[in-house]
Design a protein around this motif. Structure first.
Motif, PDB file in Angstrom:
ATOM      1  N   PHE A 157       6.253  -2.688   2.640  1.00 23.49           N
ATOM      2  CA  PHE A 157       4.794  -2.729   2.754  1.00 23.49           C
ATOM      3  C   PHE A 157       4.349  -1.713   3.794  1.00 23.49           C
ATOM      4  O   PHE A 157       4.921  -1.612   4.875  1.00 23.49           O
ATOM      5  N   ASP A 158       3.329  -0.954   3.436  1.00 22.44           N
ATOM      6  CA  ASP A 158       2.769   0.039   4.348  1.00 22.44           C
ATOM      7  C   ASP A 158       1.250   0.042   4.187  1.00 22.44           C
ATOM      8  O   ASP A 158       0.739  -0.080   3.064  1.00 22.44           O
ATOM      9  N   PHE A 159       0.542   0.171   5.295  1.00 23.48           N
ATOM     10  CA  PHE A 159      -0.918   0.146   5.290  1.00 23.48           C
ATOM     11  C   PHE A 159      -1.454   1.433   5.904  1.00 23.48           C
ATOM     12  O   PHE A 159      -0.957   1.889   6.931  1.00 23.48           O
ATOM     13  N   GLU A 160      -2.449   2.010   5.252  1.00 24.36           N
ATOM     14  CA  GLU A 160      -3.071   3.243   5.717  1.00 24.36           C
ATOM     15  C   GLU A 160      -4.579   3.062   5.728  1.00 24.36           C
ATOM     16  O   GLU A 160      -5.159   2.533   4.771  1.00 24.36           O
ATOM     17  N   THR A 161      -5.213   3.501   6.786  1.00 21.19           N
ATOM     18  CA  THR A 161      -6.663   3.443   6.858  1.00 21.19           C
ATOM     19  C   THR A 161      -7.203   4.717   7.496  1.00 21.19           C
ATOM     20  O   THR A 161      -6.632   5.219   8.469  1.00 21.19           O
ATOM     21  N   THR A 162      -8.257   5.248   6.924  1.00 21.45           N
ATOM     22  CA  THR A 162      -8.936   6.433   7.439  1.00 21.45           C
ATOM     23  C   THR A 162     -10.430   6.143   7.463  1.00 21.45           C
ATOM     24  O   THR A 162     -11.014   5.808   6.424  1.00 21.45           O
ATOM     25  N   ASN A 163     -11.035   6.267   8.625  1.00 18.67           N
ATOM     26  CA  ASN A 163     -12.448   5.962   8.786  1.00 18.67           C
ATOM     27  C   ASN A 163     -13.152   7.143   9.450  1.00 18.67           C
ATOM     28  O   ASN A 163     -12.634   7.725  10.406  1.00 18.67           O
ATOM     29  N   ASN A 194      -8.892   2.738   2.645  1.00 19.10           N
ATOM     30  CA  ASN A 194      -7.837   1.796   2.993  1.00 19.10           C
ATOM     31  C   ASN A 194      -6.863   1.694   1.829  1.00 19.10           C
ATOM     32  O   ASN A 194      -7.283   1.530   0.666  1.00 19.10           O
ATOM     33  N   ALA A 195      -5.572   1.803   2.135  1.00 21.77           N
ATOM     34  CA  ALA A 195      -4.554   1.804   1.087  1.00 21.77           C
ATOM     35  C   ALA A 195      -3.341   1.002   1.527  1.00 21.77           C
ATOM     36  O   ALA A 195      -3.011   0.938   2.723  1.00 21.77           O
ATOM     37  N   VAL A 196      -2.690   0.382   0.549  1.00 16.58           N
ATOM     38  CA  VAL A 196      -1.426  -0.308   0.768  1.00 16.58           C
ATOM     39  C   VAL A 196      -0.415   0.242  -0.231  1.00 16.58           C
ATOM     40  O   VAL A 196      -0.781   0.661  -1.340  1.00 16.58           O
ATOM     41  N   GLY A 197       0.832   0.246   0.155  1.00 16.13           N
ATOM     42  CA  GLY A 197       1.877   0.765  -0.727  1.00 16.13           C
ATOM     43  C   GLY A 197       3.243   0.387  -0.224  1.00 16.13           C
ATOM     44  O   GLY A 197       3.406  -0.145   0.890  1.00 16.13           O
ATOM     45  N   GLY A 198       4.240   0.664  -1.040  1.00 16.05           N
ATOM     46  CA  GLY A 198       5.612   0.362  -0.662  1.00 16.05           C
ATOM     47  C   GLY A 198       6.502   0.296  -1.886  1.00 16.05           C
ATOM     48  O   GLY A 198       6.096   0.644  -3.002  1.00 16.05           O
ATOM     49  N   GLN A 199       7.715  -0.152  -1.675  1.00 14.90           N
ATOM     50  CA  GLN A 199       8.678  -0.259  -2.767  1.00 14.90           C
ATOM     51  C   GLN A 199       9.494  -1.522  -2.601  1.00 14.90           C
ATOM     52  O   GLN A 199      10.012  -1.816  -1.526  1.00 14.90           O
ATOM     53  N   VAL A 200       9.589  -2.270  -3.704  1.00 14.04           N
ATOM     54  CA  VAL A 200      10.394  -3.485  -3.759  1.00 14.04           C
ATOM     55  C   VAL A 200      11.412  -3.311  -4.881  1.00 14.04           C
ATOM     56  O   VAL A 200      11.045  -3.345  -6.063  1.00 14.04           O
TER      57      VAL A 200
END
Length: 383
Positions: free
Chosen positions: A180-186, A198-204
Protein backbone atom coordinates in the motif's frame (compact mmCIF):
# COMPACT_ATOMS: atom_id res chain seq x y z
CA UNK A 1 75.30 30.20 -15.76
CA UNK A 2 72.39 28.89 -17.79
CA UNK A 3 74.11 25.53 -18.45
CA UNK A 4 74.82 24.99 -14.76
CA UNK A 5 71.15 25.47 -13.94
CA UNK A 6 70.13 22.79 -16.40
CA UNK A 7 72.65 20.29 -15.08
CA UNK A 8 71.63 20.92 -11.53
CA UNK A 9 67.95 20.27 -12.36
CA UNK A 10 68.84 17.08 -14.24
CA UNK A 11 70.83 15.81 -11.26
CA UNK A 12 67.88 16.33 -8.90
CA UNK A 13 65.59 14.45 -11.32
CA UNK A 14 68.01 11.46 -11.42
CA UNK A 15 68.27 11.30 -7.66
CA UNK A 16 64.48 11.46 -7.26
CA UNK A 17 64.03 8.70 -9.83
CA UNK A 18 66.55 6.47 -8.07
CA UNK A 19 64.90 7.04 -4.73
CA UNK A 20 61.46 6.19 -6.12
CA UNK A 21 62.77 2.90 -7.53
CA UNK A 22 63.72 1.77 -4.03
CA UNK A 23 60.16 2.27 -2.62
CA UNK A 24 57.61 -0.55 -3.00
CA UNK A 25 54.03 0.38 -3.93
CA UNK A 26 51.45 -1.72 -2.04
CA UNK A 27 48.43 -0.31 -3.94
CA UNK A 28 46.86 -2.48 -6.63
CA UNK A 29 46.43 -0.96 -10.05
CA UNK A 30 43.04 -1.46 -11.74
CA UNK A 31 42.89 -0.47 -15.39
CA UNK A 32 39.49 0.84 -16.44
CA UNK A 33 38.17 0.70 -19.97
CA UNK A 34 37.25 3.97 -21.60
CA UNK A 35 33.61 5.08 -21.62
CA UNK A 36 32.07 6.78 -24.64
CA UNK A 37 28.88 8.82 -24.23
CA UNK A 38 27.10 8.68 -27.58
CA UNK A 39 23.67 9.99 -26.58
CA UNK A 40 22.05 11.74 -23.68
CA UNK A 41 18.61 10.40 -22.89
CA UNK A 42 15.93 12.65 -21.45
CA UNK A 43 17.88 15.70 -22.50
CA UNK A 44 15.57 18.50 -21.40
CA UNK A 45 13.25 15.65 -20.25
CA UNK A 46 12.65 14.66 -23.88
CA UNK A 47 13.60 11.47 -25.71
CA UNK A 48 12.38 9.42 -28.67
CA UNK A 49 10.37 6.23 -28.69
CA UNK A 50 12.31 3.00 -29.34
CA UNK A 51 12.14 1.08 -32.61
CA UNK A 52 9.28 -1.00 -31.22
CA UNK A 53 7.17 -0.81 -28.10
CA UNK A 54 4.62 -3.48 -27.37
CA UNK A 55 2.98 -4.28 -30.70
CA UNK A 56 3.71 -0.90 -32.29
CA UNK A 57 6.62 0.04 -34.55
CA UNK A 58 8.27 3.48 -34.50
CA UNK A 59 11.36 2.97 -36.65
CA UNK A 60 11.90 6.02 -38.84
CA UNK A 61 8.95 7.90 -37.31
CA UNK A 62 8.92 11.38 -35.78
CA UNK A 63 8.36 10.69 -32.09
CA UNK A 64 8.89 12.31 -28.70
CA UNK A 65 8.48 11.19 -25.10
CA UNK A 66 7.99 13.85 -22.42
CA UNK A 67 9.06 12.91 -18.91
CA UNK A 68 6.30 14.63 -16.94
CA UNK A 69 7.83 13.76 -13.56
CA UNK A 70 10.91 15.83 -14.44
CA UNK A 71 9.13 18.83 -15.91
CA UNK A 72 9.50 22.31 -14.49
CA UNK A 73 5.89 23.18 -15.27
CA UNK A 74 2.56 24.07 -13.71
CA UNK A 75 1.25 20.53 -13.34
CA UNK A 76 -1.74 21.43 -11.17
CA UNK A 77 -3.31 23.46 -14.00
CA UNK A 78 -1.46 21.40 -16.67
CA UNK A 79 -0.42 24.50 -18.56
CA UNK A 80 0.22 23.18 -22.10
CA UNK A 81 2.67 25.92 -23.07
CA UNK A 82 4.99 24.70 -20.33
CA UNK A 83 4.39 20.97 -20.80
CA UNK A 84 5.02 21.02 -24.57
CA UNK A 85 7.50 23.92 -24.56
CA UNK A 86 10.43 21.83 -25.82
CA UNK A 87 8.54 19.94 -28.55
CA UNK A 88 9.18 21.63 -31.92
CA UNK A 89 6.15 22.08 -34.15
CA UNK A 90 3.52 21.89 -31.38
CA UNK A 91 1.05 24.77 -31.57
CA UNK A 92 -0.79 25.60 -28.33
CA UNK A 93 -4.12 27.42 -28.27
CA UNK A 94 -4.81 29.05 -24.89
CA UNK A 95 -8.58 28.77 -25.00
CA UNK A 96 -9.51 29.25 -21.35
CA UNK A 97 -6.45 28.90 -19.10
CA UNK A 98 -8.38 26.73 -16.65
CA UNK A 99 -6.38 23.53 -17.21
CA UNK A 100 -9.51 21.60 -18.20
CA UNK A 101 -8.54 21.19 -21.84
CA UNK A 102 -5.29 20.80 -23.74
CA UNK A 103 -5.68 22.51 -27.12
CA UNK A 104 -2.70 21.55 -29.30
CA UNK A 105 -1.99 20.72 -32.93
CA UNK A 106 0.84 20.11 -35.39
CA UNK A 107 1.41 20.69 -39.10
CA UNK A 108 -0.68 23.88 -39.08
CA UNK A 109 -3.92 22.07 -38.19
CA UNK A 110 -6.72 23.22 -35.90
CA UNK A 111 -5.74 22.93 -32.21
CA UNK A 112 -9.30 23.28 -30.87
CA UNK A 113 -9.66 20.62 -28.14
CA UNK A 114 -6.86 18.67 -29.85
CA UNK A 115 -9.35 17.14 -32.29
CA UNK A 116 -6.73 16.59 -34.99
CA UNK A 117 -4.93 14.20 -32.60
CA UNK A 118 -5.72 10.60 -31.83
CA UNK A 119 -5.77 11.04 -28.04
CA UNK A 120 -5.13 8.03 -25.82
CA UNK A 121 -4.56 7.07 -22.21
CA UNK A 122 -2.34 4.00 -21.76
CA UNK A 123 -3.12 3.03 -25.35
CA UNK A 124 -6.91 3.41 -24.89
CA UNK A 125 -8.58 5.87 -27.26
CA UNK A 126 -10.37 8.75 -25.49
CA UNK A 127 -11.68 10.84 -28.40
CA UNK A 128 -15.39 11.44 -27.93
CA UNK A 129 -16.06 10.67 -31.58
CA UNK A 130 -13.97 8.99 -34.26
CA UNK A 131 -14.79 11.08 -37.33
CA UNK A 132 -17.76 13.39 -36.82
CA UNK A 133 -16.58 15.25 -33.72
CA UNK A 134 -13.25 13.79 -32.51
CA UNK A 135 -12.73 16.34 -29.74
CA UNK A 136 -10.79 15.57 -26.57
CA UNK A 137 -13.43 16.07 -23.90
CA UNK A 138 -11.95 13.55 -21.47
CA UNK A 139 -9.54 15.41 -19.17
CA UNK A 140 -7.18 13.54 -16.85
CA UNK A 141 -5.12 15.24 -14.12
CA UNK A 142 -1.47 15.72 -15.07
CA UNK A 143 -0.43 14.54 -11.59
CA UNK A 144 -1.53 11.03 -12.68
CA UNK A 145 0.68 11.03 -15.78
CA UNK A 146 4.24 9.70 -15.92
CA UNK A 147 5.11 10.18 -19.60
CA UNK A 148 3.53 11.69 -22.70
CA UNK A 149 4.19 9.98 -26.03
CA UNK A 150 3.76 11.79 -29.34
CA UNK A 151 3.82 10.25 -32.82
CA UNK A 152 3.56 12.50 -35.85
CA UNK A 153 3.28 12.07 -39.59
CA UNK A 154 2.26 8.78 -41.18
CA UNK A 155 3.48 6.86 -38.16
CA UNK A 156 0.33 7.92 -36.28
CA UNK A 157 -1.98 6.27 -38.83
CA UNK A 158 -1.40 2.90 -37.16
CA UNK A 159 -3.58 4.28 -34.35
CA UNK A 160 -6.46 5.74 -36.35
CA UNK A 161 -7.59 8.19 -39.00
CA UNK A 162 -6.52 11.43 -37.28
CA UNK A 163 -3.71 12.59 -39.55
CA UNK A 164 -2.58 15.29 -37.11
CA UNK A 165 -0.77 12.74 -34.95
CA UNK A 166 -1.17 10.57 -31.87
CA UNK A 167 -0.72 11.59 -28.25
CA UNK A 168 -0.65 8.90 -25.57
CA UNK A 169 -0.71 9.74 -21.86
CA UNK A 170 1.10 7.03 -19.89
CA UNK A 171 -0.39 6.90 -16.41
CA UNK A 172 1.24 5.96 -13.15
CA UNK A 173 1.00 2.46 -11.73
CA UNK A 174 1.07 1.12 -8.21
CA UNK A 175 4.45 0.73 -6.51
CA UNK A 176 5.37 -2.92 -7.06
CA UNK A 177 7.61 -2.92 -3.95
CA UNK A 178 4.80 -2.00 -1.54
CA UNK A 179 1.45 -3.46 -0.62
CA UNK A 180 0.00 0.00 0.00
CA UNK A 181 1.27 3.44 -0.94
CA UNK A 182 -0.41 6.84 -0.62
CA UNK A 183 0.36 9.96 -2.64
CA UNK A 184 -1.10 13.42 -2.23
CA UNK A 185 -0.38 16.66 -4.07
CA UNK A 186 -2.09 19.89 -3.05
CA UNK A 187 -1.72 23.28 -4.70
CA UNK A 188 -2.88 26.80 -3.90
CA UNK A 189 -2.56 29.58 -6.46
CA UNK A 190 -3.74 32.94 -7.64
CA UNK A 191 -7.34 33.71 -8.58
CA UNK A 192 -8.82 31.24 -6.13
CA UNK A 193 -6.96 28.14 -7.31
CA UNK A 194 -7.38 25.13 -5.02
CA UNK A 195 -6.19 21.76 -6.33
CA UNK A 196 -5.86 18.38 -4.66
CA UNK A 197 -4.70 15.03 -6.07
CA UNK A 198 -4.82 11.89 -3.93
CA UNK A 199 -3.82 8.40 -5.05
CA UNK A 200 -3.35 4.95 -3.57
CA UNK A 201 -1.49 2.06 -5.14
CA UNK A 202 0.57 -1.03 -4.53
CA UNK A 203 0.95 -4.68 -5.37
CA UNK A 204 -0.46 -7.78 -3.70
CA UNK A 205 1.00 -10.95 -5.15
CA UNK A 206 0.42 -10.85 -8.90
CA UNK A 207 -2.10 -8.00 -8.71
CA UNK A 208 -1.07 -4.35 -9.12
CA UNK A 209 -3.59 -1.60 -8.39
CA UNK A 210 -3.75 2.19 -8.62
CA UNK A 211 -6.59 4.65 -8.03
CA UNK A 212 -6.82 8.41 -7.74
CA UNK A 213 -9.21 11.24 -6.95
CA UNK A 214 -8.58 14.74 -8.27
CA UNK A 215 -10.42 18.00 -7.57
CA UNK A 216 -9.61 21.52 -8.78
CA UNK A 217 -11.54 24.78 -8.52
CA UNK A 218 -10.56 28.31 -9.50
CA UNK A 219 -12.20 31.68 -10.05
CA UNK A 220 -10.19 32.35 -13.19
CA UNK A 221 -8.24 35.38 -14.34
CA UNK A 222 -11.25 37.06 -15.91
CA UNK A 223 -14.62 37.82 -14.38
CA UNK A 224 -17.22 35.07 -14.89
CA UNK A 225 -14.60 32.39 -15.62
CA UNK A 226 -15.00 30.05 -12.67
CA UNK A 227 -13.99 26.42 -13.12
CA UNK A 228 -14.99 23.30 -11.16
CA UNK A 229 -13.16 20.09 -12.17
CA UNK A 230 -13.15 16.54 -10.84
CA UNK A 231 -11.68 13.22 -12.01
CA UNK A 232 -11.52 9.67 -10.69
CA UNK A 233 -9.83 6.50 -11.90
CA UNK A 234 -9.23 2.93 -10.73
CA UNK A 235 -7.14 0.27 -12.45
CA UNK A 236 -6.16 -3.32 -11.64
CA UNK A 237 -3.45 -5.27 -13.48
CA UNK A 238 -3.16 -9.03 -13.10
CA UNK A 239 0.03 -10.79 -14.25
CA UNK A 240 -0.40 -14.57 -13.96
CA UNK A 241 2.96 -15.05 -15.71
CA UNK A 242 5.82 -12.83 -16.74
CA UNK A 243 4.59 -12.97 -20.34
CA UNK A 244 0.89 -12.23 -19.81
CA UNK A 245 -0.88 -9.24 -18.25
CA UNK A 246 -4.58 -8.32 -18.07
CA UNK A 247 -5.58 -4.79 -17.08
CA UNK A 248 -9.01 -3.38 -16.22
CA UNK A 249 -9.41 0.40 -16.02
CA UNK A 250 -12.34 2.69 -15.28
CA UNK A 251 -11.79 6.45 -15.54
CA UNK A 252 -14.02 9.49 -15.44
CA UNK A 253 -13.69 13.25 -15.72
CA UNK A 254 -16.21 16.05 -15.38
CA UNK A 255 -15.91 19.79 -15.24
CA UNK A 256 -18.10 22.87 -15.40
CA UNK A 257 -16.49 25.94 -16.88
CA UNK A 258 -18.02 29.39 -17.00
CA UNK A 259 -17.23 31.18 -20.27
CA UNK A 260 -16.37 34.84 -19.82
CA UNK A 261 -17.21 35.68 -23.43
CA UNK A 262 -15.43 37.64 -26.10
CA UNK A 263 -14.01 41.18 -25.98
CA UNK A 264 -13.48 43.95 -28.48
CA UNK A 265 -10.08 45.64 -28.70
CA UNK A 266 -11.45 48.62 -26.79
CA UNK A 267 -12.75 46.38 -23.99
CA UNK A 268 -9.43 44.59 -23.72
CA UNK A 269 -7.44 47.82 -23.60
CA UNK A 270 -9.74 49.20 -20.92
CA UNK A 271 -9.76 46.07 -18.73
CA UNK A 272 -8.46 42.66 -19.95
CA UNK A 273 -10.20 40.93 -17.04
CA UNK A 274 -13.65 42.26 -17.82
CA UNK A 275 -16.50 40.02 -18.99
CA UNK A 276 -19.73 40.68 -20.87
CA UNK A 277 -21.22 37.21 -20.22
CA UNK A 278 -22.37 35.71 -16.93
CA UNK A 279 -24.74 32.94 -18.14
CA UNK A 280 -22.46 30.93 -20.46
CA UNK A 281 -21.43 27.45 -19.28
CA UNK A 282 -19.71 24.44 -20.78
CA UNK A 283 -19.59 20.97 -19.18
CA UNK A 284 -18.46 17.53 -20.50
CA UNK A 285 -18.93 14.40 -18.39
CA UNK A 286 -16.97 11.45 -19.82
CA UNK A 287 -16.54 7.81 -18.72
CA UNK A 288 -13.79 5.59 -20.21
CA UNK A 289 -13.88 1.87 -19.24
CA UNK A 290 -11.37 -0.51 -20.83
CA UNK A 291 -9.82 -3.98 -20.69
CA UNK A 292 -6.32 -4.56 -22.08
CA UNK A 293 -4.45 -7.81 -22.68
CA UNK A 294 -0.74 -8.07 -23.52
CA UNK A 295 0.78 -11.47 -24.28
CA UNK A 296 4.36 -12.27 -25.24
CA UNK A 297 3.65 -15.51 -27.10
CA UNK A 298 7.37 -16.20 -27.50
CA UNK A 299 10.62 -14.27 -27.75
CA UNK A 300 9.72 -13.01 -31.24
CA UNK A 301 5.93 -12.65 -31.19
CA UNK A 302 3.74 -10.28 -29.15
CA UNK A 303 -0.02 -9.85 -29.12
CA UNK A 304 -2.18 -7.07 -27.68
CA UNK A 305 -5.95 -6.73 -27.45
CA UNK A 306 -7.65 -3.57 -26.16
CA UNK A 307 -11.41 -3.23 -25.80
CA UNK A 308 -12.78 0.10 -24.59
CA UNK A 309 -15.79 2.37 -24.62
CA UNK A 310 -16.65 6.03 -24.20
CA UNK A 311 -19.87 7.09 -22.52
CA UNK A 312 -20.95 10.53 -21.51
CA UNK A 313 -22.17 13.88 -22.63
CA UNK A 314 -21.08 17.37 -23.53
CA UNK A 315 -23.46 20.16 -22.53
CA UNK A 316 -23.29 23.89 -23.15
CA UNK A 317 -25.65 26.81 -22.66
CA UNK A 318 -24.65 30.16 -24.15
CA UNK A 319 -25.83 33.58 -25.18
CA UNK A 320 -23.97 33.34 -28.46
CA UNK A 321 -23.89 36.89 -29.79
CA UNK A 322 -21.15 39.31 -30.85
CA UNK A 323 -19.21 41.31 -28.28
CA UNK A 324 -21.14 44.53 -28.94
CA UNK A 325 -24.43 42.93 -27.81
CA UNK A 326 -24.71 42.96 -24.03
CA UNK A 327 -26.49 40.13 -22.25
CA UNK A 328 -28.97 42.00 -20.07
CA UNK A 329 -32.59 41.93 -18.95
CA UNK A 330 -35.07 43.20 -21.53
CA UNK A 331 -36.94 46.17 -19.94
CA UNK A 332 -40.13 45.19 -21.73
CA UNK A 333 -40.26 41.49 -20.83
CA UNK A 334 -38.17 41.79 -17.64
CA UNK A 335 -36.35 38.62 -18.70
CA UNK A 336 -33.03 37.68 -20.22
CA UNK A 337 -32.87 36.74 -23.88
CA UNK A 338 -32.97 33.05 -24.76
CA UNK A 339 -29.71 31.12 -24.80
CA UNK A 340 -28.62 28.33 -27.14
CA UNK A 341 -28.46 24.89 -25.56
CA UNK A 342 -26.28 22.13 -27.09
CA UNK A 343 -26.33 18.55 -25.77
CA UNK A 344 -24.17 15.75 -27.19
CA UNK A 345 -24.43 12.16 -25.98
CA UNK A 346 -21.62 9.71 -26.78
CA UNK A 347 -21.74 5.93 -27.04
CA UNK A 348 -18.55 4.67 -28.64
CA UNK A 349 -17.09 1.15 -28.63
CA UNK A 350 -13.62 0.19 -29.87
CA UNK A 351 -11.75 -3.11 -30.07
CA UNK A 352 -8.17 -3.33 -31.35
CA UNK A 353 -6.24 -6.55 -31.94
CA UNK A 354 -2.57 -6.26 -32.92
CA UNK A 355 0.37 -8.62 -33.39
CA UNK A 356 4.10 -8.03 -33.81
CA UNK A 357 6.48 -10.68 -35.11
CA UNK A 358 10.25 -10.47 -35.48
CA UNK A 359 11.89 -12.55 -38.21
CA UNK A 360 14.95 -12.69 -40.44
CA UNK A 361 15.00 -12.09 -44.17
CA UNK A 362 18.29 -13.72 -45.02
CA UNK A 363 20.70 -12.21 -42.52
CA UNK A 364 18.71 -9.01 -42.06
CA UNK A 365 16.44 -8.79 -38.97
CA UNK A 366 12.94 -7.57 -39.82
CA UNK A 367 9.68 -6.79 -38.04
CA UNK A 368 6.13 -7.45 -39.22
CA UNK A 369 3.21 -5.65 -37.56
CA UNK A 370 -0.49 -6.15 -38.30
CA UNK A 371 -3.79 -5.41 -36.66
CA UNK A 372 -7.54 -5.02 -36.86
CA UNK A 373 -9.51 -2.11 -35.41
CA UNK A 374 -13.30 -2.26 -35.04
CA UNK A 375 -15.34 0.78 -33.99
CA UNK A 376 -19.02 1.39 -33.39
CA UNK A 377 -19.74 5.03 -32.73
CA UNK A 378 -23.03 6.78 -31.92
CA UNK A 379 -23.19 10.50 -31.24
CA UNK A 380 -26.61 11.97 -30.54
CA UNK A 381 -26.64 15.76 -30.91
CA UNK A 382 -29.53 17.93 -29.76
CA UNK A 383 -29.99 21.68 -29.91
Amino acid sequence: MKNKYILFTFAIFLSSFAFSQQKTDSAKVLKLNEVQVKDQQFKFNIQSLPVTKGTYIYAGKKTEVINVLGLDANIAEKTPRQIFAKIPGIFVYDMDGSGNQINISTRGLDPHRGWEFNVRKDGVITNSDIYGYPASHYSMPMEAIQNIELVRGTGSLQYGAQFGGMINYIGKQGDSTKIFDFETTNSIGSYGLLSTYNAVGGQVGKVNYYAYYSKRVSDGYRDNSRSDYGAQSAQITYRPTSKLSIKADFSRSKYVFQLAGQQTDAMFNANPRSSIRSRNYYSPDIYVPSISLNWAINNRTKLSWVTSAIFGSRNSVMFDKTADIIDKIDPQTLQYANRQVDIDNYHSYTSELRILHEYRLGKKPSILVGGVQLMNNDMHRRQ
